[in-house]
Design an enzyme around this catalytic site. Sequence first.
Site, PDB file in Angstrom:
ATOM      1  CG  ASP A  75      85.986   5.523   5.955  1.00 46.70           C
ATOM      2  OD1 ASP A  75      84.972   4.939   6.367  1.00 46.70           O
ATOM      3  OD2 ASP A  75      87.067   5.547   6.572  1.00 46.70           O
TER       4      ASP A  75
ATOM      5  CG  ASP B  28      81.526   4.324   9.075  1.00 48.31           C
ATOM      6  OD1 ASP B  28      82.512   4.278   9.823  1.00 48.31           O
ATOM      7  OD2 ASP B  28      80.432   4.820   9.412  1.00 48.31           O
TER       8      ASP B  28
ATOM      9  CG  HIS C  68      89.635   6.582  12.719  1.00 48.43           C
ATOM     10  ND1 HIS C  68      89.560   5.355  12.097  1.00 48.43           N
ATOM     11  CD2 HIS C  68      88.369   7.054  12.735  1.00 48.43           C
ATOM     12  CE1 HIS C  68      88.316   5.103  11.756  1.00 48.43           C
ATOM     13  NE2 HIS C  68      87.569   6.117  12.128  1.00 48.43           N
ATOM     14  CG  ASP C  69      86.780   4.831  15.396  1.00 45.38           C
ATOM     15  OD1 ASP C  69      86.719   6.076  15.360  1.00 45.38           O
ATOM     16  OD2 ASP C  69      86.197   4.088  14.585  1.00 45.38           O
TER      17      ASP C  69
ATOM     18  CD  GLU D 223      83.355   0.607  11.877  1.00 51.11           C
ATOM     19  OE1 GLU D 223      84.053   1.147  12.737  1.00 51.11           O
ATOM     20  OE2 GLU D 223      82.357   1.178  11.370  1.00 51.11           O
TER      21      GLU D 223
HETATM   22  C1  NOJ Z   1      82.987   4.163  12.644  1.00 49.52           C
HETATM   23  C2  NOJ Z   1      84.053   5.171  12.379  1.00 49.52           C
HETATM   24  O1  NOJ Z   1      85.293   4.534  12.344  1.00 49.52           O
HETATM   25  C3  NOJ Z   1      83.948   6.207  13.468  1.00 49.52           C
HETATM   26  O2  NOJ Z   1      85.041   7.091  13.480  1.00 49.52           O
HETATM   27  C4  NOJ Z   1      82.643   6.931  13.294  1.00 49.52           C
HETATM   28  O3  NOJ Z   1      82.462   7.811  14.375  1.00 49.52           O
HETATM   29  C5  NOJ Z   1      81.458   5.970  13.252  1.00 49.52           C
HETATM   30  N1  NOJ Z   1      81.709   4.791  12.463  1.00 49.52           N
HETATM   31  C6  NOJ Z   1      80.247   6.642  12.682  1.00 49.52           C
HETATM   32  O4  NOJ Z   1      80.389   6.841  11.304  1.00 49.52           O
END
Ligand code: NOJ
Length: 538
Positions: free
Chosen positions: A98, A194, A309-310, A245
Amino acid sequence: MKRTWWKEAVVYQVYWRSFFDSNGDGYGDLEGLIQKLDYIRDLGIDVIWLNPCYESPDKDNGYDISDYYRIMDKAGDMETFDRLLHEVHKRGMKLIMDLVVNHTSDQHPWFIESRSSKNNPKRDWYIWRDKPNNWRSYFTPSAWEYDEQTGQYYFHSFAVEQPDLNWENEEVREEIYKMMRFWLDKGIDGFRLDAIALLAKPKGFPDAENPYDIRYLTNNPGVHDYLQEMHEKVLKHYDIFTVGEVAFVSPEEGLKYVGEDRNELHTLFHFEVCDEMPTWDPIRFKQIQKRWYEGLWGKGWNSQFLNNHDHTRQVTRYGNDKQFRVESAKLLATLVHTLPGTPYIYQGEEIGMTGVKFDSIDDYNDIAMKNKYAEEVAKGRDPKEVLESLQLLSRDNSRTPMQWDDSEHAGFTTGTPWLKVNPNYKEINVKQALADPNSVYYYYKKLIQLRKQNPVMVYGTFRDLSENEPYIYAYTRELDGVRWLIVLNHCDSDNVYTLPEETSSASRRLLLGNYTDVKEEGTTLHMRPHEARIYALQ
Ligand code: NOJ
């Protein structure tokens, strides 16, 4: 179309803190991951995406970095990281890290310096203003935090503890590129970038008409200049894989990030499904797939995923995690692995792990959820009601520890897990899955093998045959005279599907299905709840 290893790859995401704890401190760690690498390899995985394990105060589980050159104690140390990389490569797999460069932790020495005085040389490394605008951040009611020491506000797209870097500042960019080279020179195989669509900020920060629609945080003019510079100065010098992302993009805008002639990134995650489609919406899902296929095919590459994970585990959010958990998990897997794009598996998905509901907000850890809870309760809303409204989409749904067996804490740790284990671990765990030939796990394994043996699954053109069908999703993939038909009954009851003319005259051979006793019945398919079938047509 250009053939590349990363188009053919299957990626497995390791949220290491919840994967396997080797030292009993309640957190998964890199040593624990090393011990489970054979498990990942046996599934057929090509690439591991490792969530951030850099030094961090851990306010946002590693996405708030205070030292890009160190491994956080919970995860291990640099020696263990180097060994991990070596062990991954030894097994013929690759590792991507990441890369979190939109923001740092407020404990990063750069920020500590920046906030120390208005004329500190690093003041301009972050974004400081005398007055805030009306923007919200992802995690807080305002994107600005007042800092008493210098009487100005700093900008943060996420938590207060995650100040955004000022990408306009060339020294910042050079420091980031240097850090990227450090990791790439170690031999890692790429990055998941990210929040990469957030790097550029609009001039003057104008107020938003509707501050709740936070699209203003993303895709601002200048972002592609930064990515092209990053490509020129760093990425193009390595044989690696990058996935960005990129929230709130259309396929047209998405192509600017991943167009093969653009020199930016290889692939992206768009969030039209995971962020913007809270529950299963079949017609909308099909439209999204079609638009992205038409927008990118032959020009840039997409990703397929339904959780990470989100985002809440897919079988809970988009399937049926009760009556048809196994069938439904397999159907969703079929979908992700047969639609165009590189498929991602989020740890535990391959055994059909489900989301979770904890009774108390104290059992949750997710900063996004906890901040929102506090904000709503402060408005006078009933705490129980607020908790219930946040449960389905809490990020902790997917962050509970990996369920390895039916022993205490699911075999994840001998200590106290940092986040409670899902109570269903006695039924749903790796040990059980490995012992059952019909498990979700073995279905994933077959899907992955099919991908390796059949280029049509990667490079085949896509055609939706069922655009207006609410339950059945039927589509073909076609390459060099090889034609596959995928039929899915995304529904809790039986459905009949009559094959359209163009496929009905062909003879069918069932390659994979999630029910064992499929009877072939001419051109009408009798599909059972959450039934999935992959056919080769001749
Ligand atoms: C996206 C990540 O996947 C998430 O887990 C994170 O909280 C935010 N970006 C901030 O870095």
